[in-house]
Design a protein around this motif. Structure first.
Motif, PDB file in Angstrom:
ATOM      1  N   SER A  19     -13.967 -23.733  16.291  1.00 23.36           N
ATOM      2  CA  SER A  19     -14.144 -23.327  14.765  1.00 23.36           C
ATOM      3  C   SER A  19     -12.872 -23.256  14.326  1.00 23.36           C
ATOM      4  O   SER A  19     -12.453 -23.325  13.152  1.00 23.36           O
ATOM      5  CB  SER A  19     -14.980 -22.216  14.647  1.00 23.36           C
ATOM      6  N   LEU A  20     -12.101 -22.347  14.995  1.00 26.38           N
ATOM      7  CA  LEU A  20     -10.913 -21.590  14.842  1.00 26.38           C
ATOM      8  C   LEU A  20      -9.670 -22.895  14.587  1.00 26.38           C
ATOM      9  O   LEU A  20      -9.065 -22.826  13.706  1.00 26.38           O
ATOM     10  CB  LEU A  20     -10.188 -20.876  15.867  1.00 26.38           C
ATOM     11  N   GLY A  21      -9.753 -23.671  15.457  1.00 22.89           N
ATOM     12  CA  GLY A  21      -9.087 -25.156  15.560  1.00 22.89           C
ATOM     13  C   GLY A  21      -9.403 -25.932  13.946  1.00 22.89           C
ATOM     14  O   GLY A  21      -8.382 -26.051  13.223  1.00 22.89           O
ATOM     15  N   ILE A  22     -10.507 -25.887  13.456  1.00 25.34           N
ATOM     16  CA  ILE A  22     -11.033 -26.458  12.194  1.00 25.34           C
ATOM     17  C   ILE A  22     -10.223 -25.614  11.115  1.00 25.34           C
ATOM     18  O   ILE A  22      -9.721 -26.093  10.220  1.00 25.34           O
ATOM     19  CB  ILE A  22     -12.263 -26.566  12.125  1.00 25.34           C
ATOM     20  N   TYR A  23     -10.446 -24.170  11.364  1.00 25.72           N
ATOM     21  CA  TYR A  23     -10.120 -23.371  10.160  1.00 25.72           C
ATOM     22  C   TYR A  23      -8.557 -23.260  10.139  1.00 25.72           C
ATOM     23  O   TYR A  23      -8.241 -23.231   8.826  1.00 25.72           O
ATOM     24  CB  TYR A  23     -10.812 -22.045  10.653  1.00 25.72           C
ATOM     25  N   LEU A  24      -7.960 -23.250  11.424  1.00 27.00           N
ATOM     26  CA  LEU A  24      -6.461 -22.843  11.051  1.00 27.00           C
ATOM     27  C   LEU A  24      -5.735 -24.127  10.917  1.00 27.00           C
ATOM     28  O   LEU A  24      -4.694 -24.167  10.182  1.00 27.00           O
ATOM     29  CB  LEU A  24      -5.806 -22.166  12.411  1.00 27.00           C
ATOM     30  N   PHE A  25      -5.986 -25.485  11.454  1.00 25.48           N
ATOM     31  CA  PHE A  25      -5.277 -26.959  11.245  1.00 25.48           C
ATOM     32  C   PHE A  25      -5.908 -27.651  10.552  1.00 25.48           C
ATOM     33  O   PHE A  25      -5.083 -28.378   9.878  1.00 25.48           O
ATOM     34  CB  PHE A  25      -4.826 -26.842  12.787  1.00 25.48           C
ATOM     35  N   VAL A  26      -7.251 -27.836  10.607  1.00 26.12           N
ATOM     36  CA  VAL A  26      -8.016 -28.926  10.161  1.00 26.12           C
ATOM     37  C   VAL A  26      -8.027 -28.896   8.507  1.00 26.12           C
ATOM     38  O   VAL A  26      -7.473 -29.745   7.755  1.00 26.12           O
ATOM     39  CB  VAL A  26      -9.136 -29.396  10.714  1.00 26.12           C
ATOM     40  N   THR A  27      -8.793 -27.893   8.170  1.00 27.67           N
ATOM     41  CA  THR A  27      -8.880 -27.894   6.701  1.00 27.67           C
ATOM     42  C   THR A  27      -7.857 -27.863   6.123  1.00 27.67           C
ATOM     43  O   THR A  27      -7.666 -28.312   4.885  1.00 27.67           O
ATOM     44  CB  THR A  27      -9.987 -26.633   6.559  1.00 27.67           C
ATOM     45  N   PRO A  28      -6.659 -26.877   6.223  1.00 28.82           N
ATOM     46  CA  PRO A  28      -5.785 -26.717   5.249  1.00 28.82           C
ATOM     47  C   PRO A  28      -4.759 -27.688   5.162  1.00 28.82           C
ATOM     48  O   PRO A  28      -4.251 -28.106   4.006  1.00 28.82           O
ATOM     49  CB  PRO A  28      -5.019 -25.579   6.042  1.00 28.82           C
ATOM     50  N   ASN A  29      -4.809 -28.557   6.302  1.00 30.43           N
ATOM     51  CA  ASN A  29      -4.061 -29.931   6.105  1.00 30.43           C
ATOM     52  C   ASN A  29      -4.580 -31.453   5.646  1.00 30.43           C
ATOM     53  O   ASN A  29      -4.381 -32.468   5.664  1.00 30.43           O
ATOM     54  CB  ASN A  29      -3.552 -30.272   7.494  1.00 30.43           C
ATOM     55  N   GLY A  30      -6.071 -30.962   5.389  1.00 29.27           N
ATOM     56  CA  GLY A  30      -6.836 -31.977   4.791  1.00 29.27           C
ATOM     57  C   GLY A  30      -6.976 -33.284   5.884  1.00 29.27           C
ATOM     58  O   GLY A  30      -7.595 -34.419   5.400  1.00 29.27           O
ATOM     59  N   ILE A  31      -7.180 -32.803   6.932  1.00 28.43           N
ATOM     60  CA  ILE A  31      -7.452 -33.625   8.167  1.00 28.43           C
ATOM     61  C   ILE A  31      -8.710 -33.828   8.216  1.00 28.43           C
ATOM     62  O   ILE A  31      -9.507 -32.903   8.068  1.00 28.43           O
ATOM     63  CB  ILE A  31      -6.869 -33.299   9.504  1.00 28.43           C
ATOM     64  N   ASN A  32      -9.203 -35.202   8.432  1.00 30.54           N
ATOM     65  CA  ASN A  32     -10.854 -35.332   8.781  1.00 30.54           C
ATOM     66  C   ASN A  32     -11.015 -35.245  10.149  1.00 30.54           C
ATOM     67  O   ASN A  32     -10.359 -35.910  10.888  1.00 30.54           O
ATOM     68  CB  ASN A  32     -11.217 -36.698   8.284  1.00 30.54           C
ATOM     69  N   PHE A  33     -12.014 -34.585  10.306  1.00 32.04           N
ATOM     70  CA  PHE A  33     -12.303 -34.264  11.756  1.00 32.04           C
ATOM     71  C   PHE A  33     -13.009 -35.273  12.662  1.00 32.04           C
ATOM     72  O   PHE A  33     -13.015 -35.662  13.837  1.00 32.04           O
ATOM     73  CB  PHE A  33     -13.184 -32.831  12.219  1.00 32.04           C
ATOM     74  N   GLY A  34     -13.747 -36.059  11.641  1.00 26.17           N
ATOM     75  CA  GLY A  34     -14.612 -37.585  12.205  1.00 26.17           C
ATOM     76  C   GLY A  34     -16.079 -36.635  12.863  1.00 26.17           C
ATOM     77  O   GLY A  34     -16.390 -35.626  12.722  1.00 26.17           O
ATOM     78  N   GLY A  35     -17.061 -37.688  13.185  1.00 31.27           N
ATOM     79  CA  GLY A  35     -18.176 -37.271  13.404  1.00 31.27           C
ATOM     80  C   GLY A  35     -18.964 -36.463  12.358  1.00 31.27           C
ATOM     81  O   GLY A  35     -18.623 -36.584  10.943  1.00 31.27           O
ATOM     82  N   ALA A  36     -20.084 -35.824  12.682  1.00 35.65           N
ATOM     83  CA  ALA A  36     -21.001 -34.935  11.719  1.00 35.65           C
ATOM     84  C   ALA A  36     -19.941 -33.816  10.769  1.00 35.65           C
ATOM     85  O   ALA A  36     -20.131 -33.795   9.679  1.00 35.65           O
ATOM     86  CB  ALA A  36     -21.972 -33.938  12.650  1.00 35.65           C
ATOM     87  N   ILE A  37     -18.864 -33.397  11.709  1.00 38.37           N
ATOM     88  CA  ILE A  37     -18.097 -32.190  10.927  1.00 38.37           C
ATOM     89  C   ILE A  37     -17.221 -33.111   9.952  1.00 38.37           C
ATOM     90  O   ILE A  37     -17.116 -32.483   8.709  1.00 38.37           O
ATOM     91  CB  ILE A  37     -17.263 -31.471  11.931  1.00 38.37           C
ATOM     92  N   GLY A  38     -16.801 -34.337  10.218  1.00 33.60           N
ATOM     93  CA  GLY A  38     -16.132 -34.972   9.377  1.00 33.60           C
ATOM     94  C   GLY A  38     -16.895 -35.663   7.997  1.00 33.60           C
ATOM     95  O   GLY A  38     -16.325 -35.344   6.777  1.00 33.60           O
ATOM     96  N   ILE A  39     -18.078 -35.675   8.295  1.00 40.13           N
ATOM     97  CA  ILE A  39     -19.180 -35.975   7.357  1.00 40.13           C
ATOM     98  C   ILE A  39     -19.129 -34.786   6.568  1.00 40.13           C
ATOM     99  O   ILE A  39     -19.411 -34.920   5.123  1.00 40.13           O
ATOM    100  CB  ILE A  39     -20.521 -36.436   7.756  1.00 40.13           C
TER     101      ILE A  39
END
Length: 285
Positions: A19-39
């Motif tokens: 969750s912290l990885g998504i919060y700190l790095f994924v969301t601010p940079n507009g990166i798509n996580f893939g899978g259900a989270i990406g959807i």
């Protein structure tokens, strides 16, 4: 009991790291996580477009939880109880963590690739710990494991490739090609890291048929692994040979085979895999 508690702690820590990885790095940079989270990220994008007032809220965790409900219902009928409980705990931890944190829009590092790599490292460790605890972080892992059990020719990897290919194509059209390419890099590193951690929980059982008496001693000295052995005879020639049994983890197997080949190039080796998938072990030759 102690081992069971440690696995639940691993699961919770892994879910928080994810969750912290998504919060700190994924969301601010507009990166798509893939899978259900990406959807969930793409759905959030369209919801905010239609209702701008929701732009300050972090909706990914809630949407991801809702996507996982039908997947969990499907998995509940196939997977064992412990696996289902751990998956629910992981999803709840993810949802709470992502929901209570304020919307993050500040990029930690100016370089997109650095954010991508560090985010994948953190998320990969989180996913790996969850898998090592005999649970999972939900999403396509549930669907993939279910399909692999009902359709032996299907794998979790195949489903991930199909879903992510569609998601990254959509990202290329909605955002830009660069975002899509960085998302591919992110997911590739994430799966590599999670596999490295999870594979430490996968045991390879090795049977060696050899005429070299010192084989068992060399294996114990050079690998530190215990060896069980007994004498066997070939039914056709009635020739005696040593049958050695040893358990190693997945990343030791290459070195193990090299040692065996050095001592006896004519040795016959069979390898099987005991993989803890859903709280139980599945043996694969």
């Amino acid at each position: 009991m102690r081992e069971n508690i440690e696995k639940y702690i691993e699961l919770i820590i892994g879910s928080i790291l994810l969750s912290l990885g998504i919060y700190l790095f994924v969301t601010p940079n507009g990166i798509n996580f893939g899978g259900a989270i990406g959807i969930a990220q793409i759905i959030e994008y369209f919801i905010v477009k239609m209702v701008p007032s929701l732009g300050d809220m972090n909706l990914v965790g809630i949407i991801n939880f809702m996507i996982n409900i039908p997947l969990f219902v499907m998995g509940f009928k196939i997977m064992n109880k412990e696996f289902c409980i751990k998956t629910v705990i992981s999803l709840v931890v993810q949802t709470i963590t992502l929901s209570i944190l304020p919307k993050q829009s500040i990029v930690i590092m100016p370089d997109m690739l650095s954010n991508c790599i560090f985010g994948a490292l953190m998320c990969g460790i989180g996913v790996g710990l969850a898998l090592q605890s005999s649970g999972c972080c939900g999403g396509m892992d549930i669907a993939g494991v279910c399909l692999s059990k009902t359709k032996p020719g299907f794998s979790v990897g195949k489903l991930s490739i199909i879903i992510n290919s569609i998601l990254f194509t959509i990202c290329a059209f909605i955002f830009d090609l660069q975002t899509s390419l960085y998302s591919i890099i992110f997911v590739a590193i994430l799966y590599f890291i999670s596999d490295r951690i999870h594979y430490q929980n996968i045991n390879m059982t090795v049977l060696i048929f050899t005429k070299k008496e010192n084989m068992k001693n060399v294996i114990m000295e050079r690998t530190g692994r215990g060896v069980t052995y007994w004498m066997g005879k070939g039914a056709y020639t009635d020739t005696e040979q040593y049958i050695l049994f040893c358990a190693v983890n997945k990343y030791e197997i290459r070195n193990f085979k090299k040692i065996v080949n050095e001592i006896d190039p004519k040795a016959f080796v069979t390898i099987s895999e005991d993989q803890e998938i859903d709280g139980g072990f599945e043996k694969r030759l």
